[in-house]
Write a protein that holds these residues in place. Structure first.
Motif, PDB file in Angstrom:
ATOM      1  N   LEU A 193     -30.662   1.869  11.261  1.00 13.17           N
ATOM      2  CA  LEU A 193     -29.399   1.601  10.579  1.00 13.17           C
ATOM      3  C   LEU A 193     -29.074   0.112  10.600  1.00 13.17           C
ATOM      4  O   LEU A 193     -28.711  -0.474   9.569  1.00 13.17           O
ATOM      5  CB  LEU A 193     -28.287   2.404  11.253  1.00 13.17           C
ATOM      6  N   ILE A 194     -29.205  -0.518  11.762  1.00 11.54           N
ATOM      7  CA  ILE A 194     -28.903  -1.945  11.872  1.00 11.54           C
ATOM      8  C   ILE A 194     -29.848  -2.769  11.017  1.00 11.54           C
ATOM      9  O   ILE A 194     -29.434  -3.697  10.306  1.00 11.54           O
ATOM     10  CB  ILE A 194     -28.981  -2.372  13.349  1.00 11.54           C
ATOM     11  N   ASN A 195     -31.138  -2.434  11.038  1.00 15.52           N
ATOM     12  CA  ASN A 195     -32.118  -3.186  10.249  1.00 15.52           C
ATOM     13  C   ASN A 195     -31.858  -3.046   8.753  1.00 15.52           C
ATOM     14  O   ASN A 195     -31.895  -4.042   8.011  1.00 15.52           O
ATOM     15  CB  ASN A 195     -33.514  -2.709  10.605  1.00 15.52           C
ATOM     16  N   ASN A 196     -31.574  -1.840   8.304  1.00 16.09           N
ATOM     17  CA  ASN A 196     -31.336  -1.634   6.876  1.00 16.09           C
ATOM     18  C   ASN A 196     -30.044  -2.302   6.411  1.00 16.09           C
ATOM     19  O   ASN A 196     -29.965  -2.796   5.283  1.00 16.09           O
ATOM     20  CB  ASN A 196     -31.292  -0.135   6.568  1.00 16.09           C
ATOM     21  N   PHE A 197     -29.041  -2.321   7.264  1.00 18.61           N
ATOM     22  CA  PHE A 197     -27.822  -3.039   6.915  1.00 18.61           C
ATOM     23  C   PHE A 197     -28.098  -4.526   6.768  1.00 18.61           C
ATOM     24  O   PHE A 197     -27.541  -5.190   5.878  1.00 18.61           O
ATOM     25  CB  PHE A 197     -26.752  -2.797   7.987  1.00 18.61           C
ATOM     26  N   GLY A 198     -28.952  -5.056   7.657  1.00 25.35           N
ATOM     27  CA  GLY A 198     -29.307  -6.469   7.547  1.00 25.35           C
ATOM     28  C   GLY A 198     -30.106  -6.767   6.303  1.00 25.35           C
ATOM     29  O   GLY A 198     -29.882  -7.786   5.635  1.00 25.35           O
ATOM     30  N   VAL A 199     -31.048  -5.892   5.963  1.00 25.83           N
ATOM     31  CA  VAL A 199     -31.868  -6.081   4.761  1.00 25.83           C
ATOM     32  C   VAL A 199     -31.005  -6.023   3.508  1.00 25.83           C
ATOM     33  O   VAL A 199     -31.204  -6.791   2.557  1.00 25.83           O
ATOM     34  CB  VAL A 199     -32.980  -5.014   4.713  1.00 25.83           C
ATOM     35  N   ALA A 200     -30.010  -5.123   3.515  1.00 29.43           N
ATOM     36  CA  ALA A 200     -29.134  -4.985   2.346  1.00 29.43           C
ATOM     37  C   ALA A 200     -28.049  -6.053   2.286  1.00 29.43           C
ATOM     38  O   ALA A 200     -27.331  -6.145   1.294  1.00 29.43           O
ATOM     39  CB  ALA A 200     -28.488  -3.598   2.333  1.00 29.43           C
ATOM     40  N   GLY A 201     -27.904  -6.883   3.333  1.00 31.04           N
ATOM     41  CA  GLY A 201     -26.903  -7.946   3.329  1.00 31.04           C
ATOM     42  C   GLY A 201     -25.493  -7.474   3.582  1.00 31.04           C
ATOM     43  O   GLY A 201     -24.532  -8.207   3.284  1.00 31.04           O
ATOM     44  N   MET A 202     -25.327  -6.280   4.176  1.00 26.41           N
ATOM     45  CA  MET A 202     -23.987  -5.744   4.399  1.00 26.41           C
ATOM     46  C   MET A 202     -23.195  -6.544   5.436  1.00 26.41           C
ATOM     47  O   MET A 202     -21.969  -6.472   5.482  1.00 26.41           O
ATOM     48  CB  MET A 202     -24.080  -4.282   4.852  1.00 26.41           C
ATOM     49  N   GLN A 203     -23.890  -7.308   6.269  1.00 30.88           N
ATOM     50  CA  GLN A 203     -23.174  -8.098   7.269  1.00 30.88           C
ATOM     51  C   GLN A 203     -22.275  -9.150   6.620  1.00 30.88           C
ATOM     52  O   GLN A 203     -21.289  -9.599   7.234  1.00 30.88           O
ATOM     53  CB  GLN A 203     -24.166  -8.766   8.245  1.00 30.88           C
ATOM     54  N   ALA A 204     -22.604  -9.559   5.382  1.00 31.90           N
ATOM     55  CA  ALA A 204     -21.765 -10.528   4.678  1.00 31.90           C
ATOM     56  C   ALA A 204     -20.401  -9.943   4.337  1.00 31.90           C
ATOM     57  O   ALA A 204     -19.414 -10.677   4.212  1.00 31.90           O
ATOM     58  CB  ALA A 204     -22.464 -10.999   3.405  1.00 31.90           C
ATOM     59  N   LEU A 205     -20.325  -8.610   4.186  1.00 27.74           N
ATOM     60  CA  LEU A 205     -19.056  -7.959   3.880  1.00 27.74           C
ATOM     61  C   LEU A 205     -18.332  -7.502   5.142  1.00 27.74           C
ATOM     62  O   LEU A 205     -17.103  -7.533   5.198  1.00 27.74           O
ATOM     63  CB  LEU A 205     -19.301  -6.750   2.967  1.00 27.74           C
ATOM     64  N   ILE A 206     -19.088  -7.071   6.164  1.00 28.83           N
ATOM     65  CA  ILE A 206     -18.477  -6.523   7.378  1.00 28.83           C
ATOM     66  C   ILE A 206     -18.046  -7.639   8.325  1.00 28.83           C
ATOM     67  O   ILE A 206     -16.922  -7.632   8.838  1.00 28.83           O
ATOM     68  CB  ILE A 206     -19.462  -5.568   8.076  1.00 28.83           C
ATOM     69  N   LEU A 207     -18.932  -8.601   8.558  1.00 31.32           N
ATOM     70  CA  LEU A 207     -18.655  -9.718   9.475  1.00 31.32           C
ATOM     71  C   LEU A 207     -18.988 -11.034   8.767  1.00 31.32           C
ATOM     72  O   LEU A 207     -19.977 -11.704   9.102  1.00 31.32           O
ATOM     73  CB  LEU A 207     -19.480  -9.576  10.765  1.00 31.32           C
ATOM     74  N   PRO A 208     -18.198 -11.430   7.777  1.00 25.67           N
ATOM     75  CA  PRO A 208     -18.561 -12.618   6.992  1.00 25.67           C
ATOM     76  C   PRO A 208     -18.605 -13.899   7.827  1.00 25.67           C
ATOM     77  O   PRO A 208     -19.396 -14.795   7.533  1.00 25.67           O
ATOM     78  CB  PRO A 208     -17.463 -12.678   5.928  1.00 25.67           C
ATOM     79  N   ALA A 209     -17.796 -14.001   8.873  1.00 24.64           N
ATOM     80  CA  ALA A 209     -17.774 -15.227   9.674  1.00 24.64           C
ATOM     81  C   ALA A 209     -19.036 -15.389  10.511  1.00 24.64           C
ATOM     82  O   ALA A 209     -19.390 -16.504  10.908  1.00 24.64           O
ATOM     83  CB  ALA A 209     -16.540 -15.239  10.576  1.00 24.64           C
ATOM     84  N   TYR A 210     -19.720 -14.279  10.816  1.00 26.85           N
ATOM     85  CA  TYR A 210     -20.896 -14.331  11.683  1.00 26.85           C
ATOM     86  C   TYR A 210     -22.170 -13.877  10.977  1.00 26.85           C
ATOM     87  O   TYR A 210     -23.212 -13.735  11.616  1.00 26.85           O
ATOM     88  CB  TYR A 210     -20.676 -13.446  12.912  1.00 26.85           C
ATOM     89  N   ALA A 211     -22.104 -13.632   9.678  1.00 30.29           N
ATOM     90  CA  ALA A 211     -23.258 -13.086   8.962  1.00 30.29           C
ATOM     91  C   ALA A 211     -24.467 -14.008   9.046  1.00 30.29           C
ATOM     92  O   ALA A 211     -25.601 -13.553   9.217  1.00 30.29           O
ATOM     93  CB  ALA A 211     -22.893 -12.833   7.495  1.00 30.29           C
ATOM     94  N   HIS A 212     -24.267 -15.337   8.922  1.00 34.63           N
ATOM     95  CA  HIS A 212     -25.396 -16.266   8.947  1.00 34.63           C
ATOM     96  C   HIS A 212     -26.041 -16.352  10.325  1.00 34.63           C
ATOM     97  O   HIS A 212     -27.197 -16.765  10.447  1.00 34.63           O
ATOM     98  CB  HIS A 212     -24.939 -17.660   8.504  1.00 34.63           C
ATOM     99  N   VAL A 213     -25.306 -15.945  11.376  1.00 34.18           N
ATOM    100  CA  VAL A 213     -25.861 -15.936  12.735  1.00 34.18           C
ATOM    101  C   VAL A 213     -26.593 -14.626  13.011  1.00 34.18           C
ATOM    102  O   VAL A 213     -27.645 -14.611  13.655  1.00 34.18           O
ATOM    103  CB  VAL A 213     -24.744 -16.158  13.770  1.00 34.18           C
ATOM    104  N   LEU A 214     -26.059 -13.516  12.512  1.00 38.43           N
ATOM    105  CA  LEU A 214     -26.594 -12.196  12.827  1.00 38.43           C
ATOM    106  C   LEU A 214     -27.762 -11.791  11.949  1.00 38.43           C
ATOM    107  O   LEU A 214     -28.511 -10.873  12.304  1.00 38.43           O
ATOM    108  CB  LEU A 214     -25.485 -11.145  12.699  1.00 38.43           C
ATOM    109  N   SER A 215     -27.934 -12.438  10.819  1.00 40.61           N
ATOM    110  CA  SER A 215     -28.902 -11.969   9.832  1.00 40.61           C
ATOM    111  C   SER A 215     -30.312 -11.866  10.394  1.00 40.61           C
ATOM    112  O   SER A 215     -30.977 -10.832  10.277  1.00 40.61           O
ATOM    113  CB  SER A 215     -28.893 -12.898   8.610  1.00 40.61           C
ATOM    114  N   ASP A 216     -30.806 -12.937  11.021  1.00 38.96           N
ATOM    115  CA  ASP A 216     -32.181 -12.916  11.544  1.00 38.96           C
ATOM    116  C   ASP A 216     -32.340 -11.858  12.622  1.00 38.96           C
ATOM    117  O   ASP A 216     -33.388 -11.192  12.710  1.00 38.96           O
ATOM    118  CB  ASP A 216     -32.551 -14.286  12.116  1.00 38.96           C
ATOM    119  N   TYR A 217     -31.325 -11.687  13.467  1.00 34.16           N
ATOM    120  CA  TYR A 217     -31.424 -10.690  14.530  1.00 34.16           C
ATOM    121  C   TYR A 217     -31.462  -9.273  13.959  1.00 34.16           C
ATOM    122  O   TYR A 217     -32.220  -8.422  14.424  1.00 34.16           O
ATOM    123  CB  TYR A 217     -30.249 -10.837  15.495  1.00 34.16           C
ATOM    124  N   MET A 218     -30.625  -9.014  12.945  1.00 31.59           N
ATOM    125  CA  MET A 218     -30.572  -7.673  12.377  1.00 31.59           C
ATOM    126  C   MET A 218     -31.837  -7.336  11.612  1.00 31.59           C
ATOM    127  O   MET A 218     -32.303  -6.186  11.645  1.00 31.59           O
ATOM    128  CB  MET A 218     -29.351  -7.548  11.463  1.00 31.59           C
TER     129      MET A 218
END
Length: 679
Positions: free
Chosen positions: A239-264
């Motif tokens: 679930l976490i990996n697919n959310f990262g691949v789909a870029g959902m972190q930009a909508l859920i955590l926009p302030a930290y998306a650029h930090v979390l992307s590689d980890y997810m």
């Protein structure tokens, strides 16, 4: 030494061969045509792109523009799909808007996990040969969401397109992982609809995955089977990996998306492989061969290596082996799962179908990521997502069956244990009933015996007093008529006889007549006892009886008094002195010490003895217990037991201390108080 099967060796050769494949983008001799925007809502840029590989990763835009003028860009069929490699790529395409397409449009670029996407759009009416004629837009997963022109899971570039006029666009693409790019030119409404559909799809996926995760956690808590825990963790990592691949972190955590992307995305792949391998190892440990189980452990280690490689910048070199190894692992598990069709027919079929579907999904997606399969227009979705969704649902159904079987087995075991416990309880109840009956018989017999003993002691006391009275009377007559004619030695002997008779009378009073030490119903009569006189009288008494034994008495200087039953305490101290005499080494001295402590008066009797063994000190205070080296010494084994009973009746304690090579010390503590009487 066991050698791996040929199939395993061929699979490893396939891993090494495919993991090293990093193909360059496919090229075509034909020149690309501009993308014509007509009456449609959206147009893919695939088939209209030209590419320039930048191995140095240092090529600036002006250099790329100069290379385009020289004709270094190569036409490319389809989308960019360069696999894993250490290089950047420059993409060029041009477009012409016809009157049927709106002036305001949007360029959507994906995948959203690409680290750096720099877009240069030609300004209206400017020369395409000058770098200053292009408007730069910085995008990518490493760019903070706040700096993007449009908040969207994908990378969106707003455009204003003149009618019937070509517009050139250059895009620099770089990623720490797989390098690919697909794009679509669409109206704002079309982008909005596709984004809405994507969000609904992802949150639907989230709902299903969350239900599966919670369900398996409940199964794990219920039956403590780690298989369910591993599968819940696997669902969570997917679930976490697919959310990262789909870029959902930009909508859920926009302030930290650029930090979390590689980890997810990147670490998520390694975590997914690690947990999945451990899950499969637990699932197939009874049916898979030893080499298959070893390969699962190898893939677990590969997952850990993939996670560690991300912060060190080695992800692109490690992940091809991990991905191809995953395809091989799933193929092996598909073959192994056939054995479950025999041992577990109901759940085995779900597991087999699940791994079959996963094999197809992973096969396509992984070989697309490493550049073996092209990225076709309209197929830029993550194929692992639907494959893993079906896989997780089918595996959950199979595990639910396993849970049902385990729960049934636990129920049967519980009923069997309850039945066995009832049988044991019945047996114990019957045994307790028998023991109770035997105990009642023994208590009745003991009561009869005690009554007979008391009757005997009463008779013996009465009969024993008569001769003692005769002896006492004759001693008085002898002393009265012969006082003037007795020598000092004869007088001393007469005194000893009188004291011996008094001692016998005292013993009779304590032990025979009343028997109150053993009979708790008889009340104890407490009187004030002067400690110094009490100790000296008992030491003198035993000296008169055994003049050959030497005694040393350290009497207290203070006038200490005790409240107690004098005959009983006389018996206790006399027994201690008599025990010390019997078990002392011949020719040694017995020492008696008295001192005041917080608890009361401490009376200690010390002697040298060689009749003790280590570990038997506590046993000597038990009734009818004697030391193992005292067989040649008279005694019944009740002296110390009687001392303990008397001292405890007075609220005191008695202890024995002995260290090999040192003196034996027996101390009794009696509560005391200080009086004003002269010493």
């Amino acid at each position: 030494m066991i050698s791996p099967p040929k199939s395993i060796r061929w699979l490893f050769c396939l891993v090494l061969g495919l993991a090293g494949v990093f193909p360059a983008p496919a090229s075509s001799a034909a020149a690309t045509e501009p993308l014509v925007l007509g009456s449609g809502d959206s147009y893919y840029i695939a088939g209209h792109m030209e590419v320039l590989k930048d191995p140095s990763e240092n090529l600036e835009f002006r250099d790329a523009l100069a290379a385009f003028e020289r004709g270094d860009f190569q036409p490319m069929d389809g989308n960019l799909n360069a696999g894993y490699g250490r290089a950047a790529y420059w993409i060029h395409f041009s477009m012409i808007r016809q009157k049927g397409f709106p002036e305001k449009a949007m360029l959507s670029l994906s995948p959203s996990y690409t680290n750096s996407v720099k877009v240069y759009v030609q300004c209206h009416g400017q020369s395409p040969l000058l770098p200053s004629s292009f408007r730069p837009v910085m995008l990518g997963s490493d760019v903070p969401v706040a700096q993007r022109p449009v908040l969207n899971p994908n990378f969106i570039v707003p455009l204003e397109l003149p009618a019937d006029e070509p517009v050139d666009v250059f895009v620099r693409v770089y990623s720490k992982g797989s390098i690919s790019l697909t794009g679509v030119l669409a109206t704002p409404e079309s982008i909005r609809n596709s984004t809405y559909n994507s969000i609904m799809l992802q949150f639907g996926y989230l709902g299903i995955a969350a239900v599966l995760c919670v369900m398996n956690l409940i199964f794990f808590i219920s039956i403590r089977d780690r298989l369910f825990l591993y599968f819940a963790l696997y669902v969570l990592t997917v679930l976490i990996n697919n959310f990262g691949v789909a870029g959902m972190q930009a909508l859920i955590l926009p302030a930290y998306a650029h930090v979390l992307s590689d980890y997810m995305v990147y670490m998520g792949i390694g975590a997914q492989l690690l947990v999945f391998s451990e899950f499969c190892h637990n699932l197939f440990r009874d049916s898979a061969g030893p080499w298959t189980l070893r390969y699962m452990r190898l893939m677990s280690a590969t997952g850990v290596l993939t996670i560690v490689s991300v912060p060190f910048g080695l992800y692109a070199s490690v992940v091809p082996f991990a991905l191809v190894g995953t395809v091989i692992l799933i193929a092996m598990l598909l073959l192994t799962s056939k054995k479950l069709l025999v041992s577990m027919p109901q759940s085995g079929i779900f597991i087999t179908i699940a791994f079959g579907i996963s094999t197809l999904g992973y096969f396509y997606q992984i070989f697309r990521l490493i550049g073996v399969f092209p990225l076709e227009p309209g197929w830029d979705i993550n194929m692992i997502e639907p494959a893993t969704l079906v896989h997780m649902v089918l595996i959950s159904i199979a595990l639910s069956e396993r849970f049902r079987i385990t729960e049934r087995q636990l129920g049967e075991a519980s009923r069997e244990a309850e039945k066995r416990a009832k049988e044991i309880a019945d047996d114990m109840t019957s045994e307790l009933r028998d023991n109770k009956e035997r105990l009642e018989v023994a208590l009745a017999a003991e009561q009869v015996s005690a009554e007979m003993q008391n009757s005997f002691l009463s008779m013996l006391s009465h009969e024993y007093r008569t001769p003692l009275a005769v002896i006492q009377g004759n001693l008085d007559i002898l002393e009265m008529h012969s006082r003037e004619y007795l020598t000092s030695d004869e007088s001393s002997a007469l005194m000893k006889m009188r004291r011996a008779v008094m001692r016998l009378v005292e013993i009779m009073d304590v032990s025979l007549e009343r028997s109150r030490i053993l009979d708790t119903k008889v009340p104890t009569v407490f009187k004030t006892i002067i400690l110094r006189d009490f100790v000296r009288q008992q030491v003198d008494a035993i000296k008169w009886m055994y003049p050959a034994q030497s005694f040393f008495v350290a009497a207290p200087m203070l006038a200490l008094a005790m409240s107690g039953d004098l005959p009983l305490l006389n018996t206790a101290l006399f027994n201690l002195l008599d025990n010390a005499r019997k078990y002392s080494i011949p020719g040694t001295m017995i020492e008696v010490y008295c001192r005041q402590i917080d608890e009361g008066v401490l009376i200690s009797v010390c002697n040298e003895s060689d009749m003790l063994n280590e570990g038997e000190i506590d046993e000597l205070f038990e009734k009818y217990t004697r030391g193992r080296k005292t067989n040649n010494t008279s005694g019944a084994g009740i002296g110390l037991w009687l001392v303990r009973k008397i001292v405890e009746q007075h609220g005191g304690t008695v202890r024995m201390y002995w260290v090999k090579g040192e003196k034996v010390t027996v101390s009794m503590t009696i509560p005391s108080f200080t009086i004003d009487a002269a010493g």
